[in-house]
Design an enzyme around this catalytic site. Sequence first.
Site, PDB file in Angstrom:
ATOM      1  CG  HIS A  88       5.005  -1.289  -0.626  1.00 37.57           C
ATOM      2  ND1 HIS A  88       6.320  -1.018  -0.898  1.00 37.57           N
ATOM      3  CD2 HIS A  88       4.940  -1.514   0.715  1.00 37.57           C
ATOM      4  CE1 HIS A  88       7.024  -1.067   0.212  1.00 37.57           C
ATOM      5  NE2 HIS A  88       6.215  -1.364   1.211  1.00 37.57           N
ATOM      6  CG  ASP A  90       4.148  -0.784   4.917  1.00 35.78           C
ATOM      7  OD1 ASP A  90       4.693  -1.282   3.923  1.00 35.78           O
ATOM      8  OD2 ASP A  90       4.741  -0.087   5.767  1.00 35.78           O
ATOM      9  CG  HIS A 244       6.821   2.955   1.918  1.00 35.29           C
ATOM     10  ND1 HIS A 244       5.545   2.719   2.362  1.00 35.29           N
ATOM     11  CD2 HIS A 244       7.542   1.878   2.305  1.00 35.29           C
ATOM     12  CE1 HIS A 244       5.498   1.563   2.993  1.00 35.29           C
ATOM     13  NE2 HIS A 244       6.695   1.026   2.978  1.00 35.29           N
ATOM     14  NE  ARG A 259       6.773  -2.485   8.444  1.00 38.78           N
ATOM     15  CZ  ARG A 259       6.164  -2.967   7.373  1.00 38.78           C
ATOM     16  NH1 ARG A 259       6.631  -2.701   6.164  1.00 38.78           N
ATOM     17  NH2 ARG A 259       5.093  -3.712   7.496  1.00 38.78           N
TER      18      ARG A 259
HETATM   19  C1  SIN Z   1       9.132  -1.164   3.984  1.00 41.65           C
HETATM   20  O1  SIN Z   1       8.644  -1.280   2.873  1.00 41.65           O
HETATM   21  O2  SIN Z   1       8.439  -1.181   4.979  1.00 41.65           O
HETATM   22  C2  SIN Z   1      10.618  -0.991   4.132  1.00 41.65           C
HETATM   23  C3  SIN Z   1      11.079   0.317   3.633  1.00 41.65           C
HETATM   24  C4  SIN Z   1      12.582   0.430   3.663  1.00 41.65           C
HETATM   25  O3  SIN Z   1      13.252  -0.563   3.997  1.00 41.65           O
HETATM   26  O4  SIN Z   1      13.088   1.492   3.346  1.00 41.65           O
END
Ligand code: SIN
Length: 270
Positions: A88, A90, A244, A259
């Site tokens: 995806h 973000d 990612h 995050r």
């Molecule tokens: C995310 O998708 O923002 C998290 C990525 C992760 O936990 O590695």
Amino acid sequence: MTTAIGADIYGADVRNSEHVAQIKQAFAEHSVLSIRNQHLEPDEHIAFAEAIGKININRFFTPLESHPNIAIVLKEKDQKGAIGEVWHTDHSYDVEPALGSILSAKEMPPVGGDTAFSSMAAAYDALSDKFKQAIEGLEAWHGTYHVFVGSPEAQKARAEGRLNANAMPEPDVKHPLVIKHPLSGRPCLYVNPQFTTRIDGMSKTESDALLNGIYEHCKQPEFQCRVRWREGDLTMWDNRSTWHKAINDYHGYRRYMHRITIEGCALEAA
Ligand code: SIN
């Protein structure tokens, strides 16, 4: 990290403004930066994020109680599902999608729990001229209901507190399928398997066929890098030029991250 994407940074300190200036330059070039061995406190994480841009608070993630502009990315050792385990981008569901995200590793499993990234600029470049012509001018819709609210996985994550149970989706938004990257100007594919719901003006069958073909192309390892985390590492990525995916291969262990997401801008067609 690979010829397509990503750089590892050792020996930098994101609390040092001269280092931050160099990190910003490297970010525009590499799209994914893993800045090793930072061990940031929440206030330091926020200060670094504010040096990159304005913080955007993700409405679906559970916030850190003491610092609500930090989102918690957590999988407990008895949980099976992980946040972000489908490829995806973000915030592609926002009218002005986020510039990027900055993830800080607090607690990691002894092995596993990597994050994989794929370059949407490299993926676009590798398309044939005929395919580039075929997708020119197309737009796609992005939404959240099926990810954060309606699906059985979302219901479970909301019940377990891994997602904010009170957050409701906004209407779907439309973006160009190929965007001009706001920093580099490079054309980037801007659809993703998690939040893109359909291509504008096509039937579901047509849209699924085209999107699935694009996704198969983008999943090729040639466009990817993989961050192998250690506690204290910080990884930042550009949401306009990358996908990612959190690799969910560490059942029985806890993985705990903080995050912060940075606000972006409206996206123009390439
Ligand atoms: C995310 O998708 O923002 C998290 C990525 C992760 O936990 O590695």
